[in-house]
Enzyme design. Structure first.
Site, PDB file in Angstrom:
ATOM      1  N   GLU A 111      -6.286 -38.797  -9.395  1.00 32.21           N
ATOM      2  CA  GLU A 111      -6.703 -40.042  -8.898  1.00 32.21           C
ATOM      3  C   GLU A 111      -7.867 -40.066  -8.274  1.00 32.21           C
ATOM      4  O   GLU A 111      -8.194 -39.003  -7.393  1.00 32.21           O
ATOM      5  CB  GLU A 111      -5.568 -40.979  -8.272  1.00 32.21           C
ATOM      6  N   LYS A 113      -9.777 -40.349  -4.651  1.00 29.48           N
ATOM      7  CA  LYS A 113      -9.625 -40.671  -3.406  1.00 29.48           C
ATOM      8  C   LYS A 113     -10.391 -41.815  -2.927  1.00 29.48           C
ATOM      9  O   LYS A 113     -11.787 -41.450  -2.494  1.00 29.48           O
ATOM     10  CB  LYS A 113      -9.636 -39.528  -2.475  1.00 29.48           C
ATOM     11  N   ASP A 115     -12.225 -44.314  -0.797  1.00 29.45           N
ATOM     12  CA  ASP A 115     -12.620 -44.302   0.751  1.00 29.45           C
ATOM     13  C   ASP A 115     -12.719 -45.952   1.286  1.00 29.45           C
ATOM     14  O   ASP A 115     -13.642 -46.610   1.333  1.00 29.45           O
ATOM     15  CB  ASP A 115     -13.937 -43.716   1.008  1.00 29.45           C
ATOM     16  N   TYR A 225      -1.703 -47.584  -6.108  1.00 27.45           N
ATOM     17  CA  TYR A 225      -1.386 -46.301  -6.615  1.00 27.45           C
ATOM     18  C   TYR A 225      -0.137 -45.781  -6.386  1.00 27.45           C
ATOM     19  O   TYR A 225       0.227 -44.746  -6.538  1.00 27.45           O
ATOM     20  CB  TYR A 225      -2.477 -45.381  -5.984  1.00 27.45           C
ATOM     21  N   LYS A 313     -10.997 -32.892  -1.355  1.00 25.68           N
ATOM     22  CA  LYS A 313     -12.306 -33.566  -0.838  1.00 25.68           C
ATOM     23  C   LYS A 313     -13.499 -32.967  -1.327  1.00 25.68           C
ATOM     24  O   LYS A 313     -13.719 -31.734  -1.692  1.00 25.68           O
ATOM     25  CB  LYS A 313     -12.160 -33.639   0.664  1.00 25.68           C
ATOM     26  N   CYS A 407     -50.776 -55.080  13.562  1.00 25.95           N
ATOM     27  CA  CYS A 407     -50.347 -54.397  12.234  1.00 25.95           C
ATOM     28  C   CYS A 407     -50.939 -52.990  11.884  1.00 25.95           C
ATOM     29  O   CYS A 407     -52.153 -53.018  11.969  1.00 25.95           O
ATOM     30  CB  CYS A 407     -50.659 -55.348  11.075  1.00 25.95           C
ATOM     31  N   CYS A 410     -53.177 -53.841   8.745  1.00 18.80           N
ATOM     32  CA  CYS A 410     -54.536 -54.644   8.697  1.00 18.80           C
ATOM     33  C   CYS A 410     -55.011 -54.931   9.964  1.00 18.80           C
ATOM     34  O   CYS A 410     -56.021 -55.641  10.151  1.00 18.80           O
ATOM     35  CB  CYS A 410     -54.370 -55.808   7.908  1.00 18.80           C
ATOM     36  N   CYS A 423     -46.001 -58.962  10.385  1.00 21.42           N
ATOM     37  CA  CYS A 423     -47.606 -59.157  10.254  1.00 21.42           C
ATOM     38  C   CYS A 423     -47.729 -60.616   9.550  1.00 21.42           C
ATOM     39  O   CYS A 423     -47.128 -60.706   8.298  1.00 21.42           O
ATOM     40  CB  CYS A 423     -47.932 -58.183   9.414  1.00 21.42           C
ATOM     41  N   CYS A 429     -53.021 -58.469   4.010  1.00 22.16           N
ATOM     42  CA  CYS A 429     -52.591 -57.242   4.663  1.00 22.16           C
ATOM     43  C   CYS A 429     -52.361 -56.392   3.509  1.00 22.16           C
ATOM     44  O   CYS A 429     -51.389 -56.381   2.508  1.00 22.16           O
ATOM     45  CB  CYS A 429     -51.333 -57.465   5.258  1.00 22.16           C
TER      46      CYS A 429
HETATM   47  S1  IVH Z   1      -1.636 -41.342  -2.040  1.00 21.97           S
HETATM   48  C1  IVH Z   1       2.049 -40.184   0.042  1.00 21.97           C
HETATM   49  N1  IVH Z   1      -3.654 -42.002  -3.522  1.00 21.97           N
HETATM   50  O1  IVH Z   1      -6.220 -41.298   1.360  1.00 21.97           O
HETATM   51  C2  IVH Z   1       0.761 -40.630  -0.595  1.00 21.97           C
HETATM   52  N2  IVH Z   1      -3.937 -42.089  -1.127  1.00 21.97           N
HETATM   53  O2  IVH Z   1      -4.628 -39.516   3.820  1.00 21.97           O
HETATM   54  C3  IVH Z   1      -0.234 -40.694   0.369  1.00 21.97           C
HETATM   55  N3  IVH Z   1      -6.239 -42.792  -0.420  1.00 21.97           N
HETATM   56  O3  IVH Z   1      -4.441 -42.922   3.822  1.00 21.97           O
HETATM   57  C4  IVH Z   1      -1.425 -41.577  -0.385  1.00 21.97           C
HETATM   58  N4  IVH Z   1      -7.186 -43.199  -2.564  1.00 21.97           N
HETATM   59  O4  IVH Z   1      -5.487 -44.533   2.351  1.00 21.97           O
HETATM   60  C5  IVH Z   1      -3.100 -41.825  -2.326  1.00 21.97           C
HETATM   61  N5  IVH Z   1      -5.409 -42.592  -5.022  1.00 21.97           N
HETATM   62  C6  IVH Z   1      -4.853 -42.284  -3.728  1.00 21.97           C
HETATM   63  C7  IVH Z   1      -5.756 -42.727  -2.626  1.00 21.97           C
HETATM   64  C8  IVH Z   1      -5.106 -42.599  -1.112  1.00 21.97           C
HETATM   65  C9  IVH Z   1      -7.252 -42.959  -1.191  1.00 21.97           C
HETATM   66  C10 IVH Z   1      -6.321 -42.683   1.076  1.00 21.97           C
HETATM   67  C11 IVH Z   1      -5.098 -43.228   1.674  1.00 21.97           C
HETATM   68  C12 IVH Z   1      -4.369 -42.423   2.808  1.00 21.97           C
HETATM   69  C13 IVH Z   1      -5.513 -41.321   2.586  1.00 21.97           C
HETATM   70  C14 IVH Z   1      -4.846 -39.976   2.688  1.00 21.97           C
END
Ligand code: IVH
Length: 678
Positions: A111, A113, A115, A225, A313, A407, A410, A423, A429
């Site tokens: 999946e 991750k 943000d 998720y 990451k 400015c 000009c 300006c 200008c």
């Molecule tokens: S699983 C035990 N899946 O990443 C399972 N986390 O420290 C824990 N995060 O605080 C989380 N996308 O907020 C999982 N597809 C994803 C995620 C995800 C983002 C974040 C989550 C967590 C941090 C990991």
């Protein structure tokens, strides 16, 4: 009464279905105004019958009154965090460990991750009763009211595809898309407020508002998720978890895949990494999860992390570099922006050397000066941002930045407008003209390939373009005299300009650079008015009837079209230089309604002798009427047929005129009916 209850239930089911199609499945089946009509009908029914309002009604999304603070709530199960690393070797070690511990090679669900902000949603009997932030993992903050305002969070789960467990706690991520983040920051800056540093902070800031109405105004989104707790529910795999979530209307991410080897994981990581800049939301890695849930149980967790998952990451998109100079830059609207010129640095594969500091107040807030070491970051494919000043003890710093008084382009004395320095020489200008040319040529406007900042500046500096319309008078002879312009590039540019001179109305509108009128509003305006002339002459009311256009934008549009120099500019542009591709107005909401039933709010009830309900509605609408579902004080006319029930009673109680089908058909043919004499 019971019929109102039935209709309310019916409307909620319909709205829930369309919410799911629109927000979760991204496959809407009805137009926005049809959806609005459903919601409107439900709202008026609930207003008339307050006892029918329930917590899971779609009308209850938009927040109630501000609250004092967020309660601390216990999670249904610990919200763990993830072991993570950027190093592929760490990923290999994770896979080796699992392969050893299990008696078969592991398969993984992969999946993105996201943000964003981790969140727990709790449903009892399918109804959302609680939402909490992660907090310390065991307890978080109850942000239920705010989470309710997020359109993609179902207030009631679907149960038509899979039974819903009596208690269900799920985990997901709340995000703000990059485009929404940029728009939010633009708005904050326009109000002289400090912008958010990144979409994640913006999402967190929006969710932790004490006034849910503020949260509601920010287009937050959610992806789910994980199932934290669902006593009695047995699912075999993470894949099945995703399927179950989707069945209940809880949106899983669309980029989820499976893998059965480290190589496949690495390939996914690479693929997503390449797409990272183009994704509509921020990701900072991928998450690898063991698919087999029974095996997960066996592996268990350490004190902080599950042993069955790992976050692989991406390198951060923050870097440290030095500010070489802070220079004022004049944009197309005359606003003078301080720009940090930096020692070039690579962030996530892109070299950056400039970052806007927005305005003088922002420079003060950030406290950065020429020569300073700073931390910068890039989010989505947005322009880099200066995050903060990195202190270097003992270093002697330069003087703070000061805006020039004149400015830089000009020489006109600059004026102050709120936090902005402007300006005022909009007409002559050169820097503003360069900005306007670049904007007119940009991708969402006339899309003139080959006309960027550099050539625009050259044309202006050489006096080839002194006003916007001159662009369309450029010819090969003069262009060929410019350095860097060979025959091929000249021909290409002239062909692009020629092509752009047949402009679709929304692109042309956007290209004019009317303050606050962005791509979407330009499209909506073009759709509502159809022709440029109609828009140019539009009154306030007609403008405000366009979705997304408020009083401030109306004022900007009207004043743009009223300015002498703009009138001249448009006359010259449209005098043979640009031909507009226009269409007739499509939106009935905007064109003032006309026809024998213009503006009449009409309700049909009971079976009509010859007309189907659909035909009756179509006829009424064609005659300018607004067909609504329930009778209220605002109703102008009720058409009643056989077995008309409570709506008829109500109309009579409220003294609203009631007619039959014969009379209805008769009125369609006669003019002169109006809400007051109807
Ligand atoms: S699983 C035990 N899946 O990443 C399972 N986390 O420290 C824990 N995060 O605080 C989380 N996308 O907020 C999982 N597809 C994803 C995620 C995800 C983002 C974040 C989550 C967590 C941090 C990991």
């Amino acid at each position: 009464m019971s019929s109102a209850a039935d209709r309310v239930a019916e409307l909620r089911a319909l709205i829930q279905r369309h919410d799911d199609l629109y927000y979760v499945r991204d496959a809407p089946e009805i137009a926005d105004d049809a959806y609005d009509a459903l919601l409107h009908e439900l709202r008026s029914l609930e207003e008339e019958n307050p006892e029918l309002v329930t917590l899971d009604s779609p009308t209850q999304r938009v927040g109630g009154a501000p609250i004092d603070g967020f309660p601390t709530v216990e999670h249904a199960a610990p919200m763990l965090s993830l072991d993570s690393d950027k190093d592929p070797d760490a990923l290999r070690r994770f896979d080796d460990r699992l392969t050893k511990l299990l008696d078969h090679p592991p398969t993984y669900v992969l999946e993105p991750k996201l943000d964003g902000l981790s969140i727990e949603l709790v449903y009892e009997d399918g109804v959302l009763i609680r939402a909490a932030t992660r907090g310390n993992g065991r307890q978080g903050e109850g942000v239920t009211e705010n989470v309710r305002t997020i359109s993609s969070v179902p207030l009631r789960l679907r149960s038509d595809r899979r039974p819903v467990p009596p208690f269900l706690s799920v985990r997901g991520e709340i995000i703000l898309r990059v485009a929404a983040f940029e728009a939010l920051n633009e708005g904050l800056l326009a109000e002289g407020k400090s912008p958010f540093a990144n979409p994640r902070n913006a999402a967190a800031g929006s969710l932790r508002q004490l006034d849910p109405r503020l949260t509601a105004s920010r287009p937050l989104d959610i992806y789910l998720y994980d199932i934290l707790s669902a006593p009695g529910l047995e699912l075999p795999s993470q894949e099945e978890v995703h399927r179950a979530l989707a069945d209940w209307g809880l949106k899983p991410n669309e980029l989820v895949e499976t893998a059965s080897s480290v190589e496949e994981v690495l390939a996914y990581h690479q693929r997503l990494g390449e797409q990272r800049d183009d994704l509509p939301y921020e990701i900072d890695g991928i998450v690898i999860k063991l698919n087999d849930l029974a095996a997960r149980e066996e592996l268990g967790t350490t004190s902080r992390f599950p042993r069955w998952a790992f976050a692989f990451k991406y390198p951060p998109r923050r870097e440290v570099t030095r500010i070489l100079d802070i220079v004022p830059s004049v944009g197309r609207t005359g606003v003078v922006t301080p720009v940090a010129l930096m020692r070039p640095v690579e962030i996530g594969g892109v070299t950056v050397a400039r970052a806007t500091l927005h305005n003088r107040e922002e420079v003060e807030r950030k406290g950065v000066r020429k020569g300073d070491l700073i931390r910068i970051q890039r989010a989505g494919d947005v322009i880099p941002q200066v995050v903060e000043w990195v202190e270097e003890p003992g270093r002697v710093r330069e003087e703070p930045f000061r805006m020039p008084e004149e400015c830089p382009s000009c020489g006109t004395p600059l004026i102050e407008r709120g936090p902005f320095t402007v300006c005022p020489n909009a007409l002559d200008c050169p820097a503003q003209l360069v900005g306007r040319l670049v904007h007119l040529a940009s991708r969402d406007a006339l899309d003139i390939e080959g006309l960027g900042e550099e050539s625009a500046r050259l044309f202006v500096d050489r006096g080839l373009v002194t006003h916007l319309p001159d662009l369309f008078d450029l010819n090969a002879e003069t262009l060929l005299e410019l350095e860097g312009f060979a025959e091929i590039s000249v021909n290409n540019l002239l062909a692009a300009i020629e092509k752009a001179s047949h402009a679709e109305l929304p692109r042309f509108l956007y290209g004019l650079g009317i303050p606050e009128v962005g791509v979407k509003v330009s499209r909506d305006l073009a759709r509502a008015f159809g022709t440029f002339e109609a828009l140019r002459c539009a009154e306030d009311e007609a403008l405000m009837a366009v979705p997304g256009v408020g009083p401030r934008m109306t004022e900007q549009i009207r004043s743009f079209f009223a300015q002498e120099n703009n009138i001249e500019l448009l006359d010259r542009l449209l005098d043979g230089r640009v031909t507009l591709i226009e269409s007739e107005a499509q939106s009935a909401e905007v064109a003032p309604p006309s026809g024998p039933l213009a503006g009449v709010r009409i309700v049909f009830t009971g079976g009509l002798p010859t007309l189907s309900r659909r035909d009756a509605k179509e006829l009424a609408e064609a005659a300018g009427a607004l067909v609504v579902g329930s009778v209220s004080r605002n109703t102008d006319l009720v058409v009643a047929g056989e077995d008309a029930g409570s709506k008829l009673d109500k109309a009579e109680a409220l003294g609203i005129p009631v007619i039959d089908e014969v009379e209805f058909l008769h009125r369609l043919e006669t003019s002169g009916l109006s809400p007051s004499n109807g």
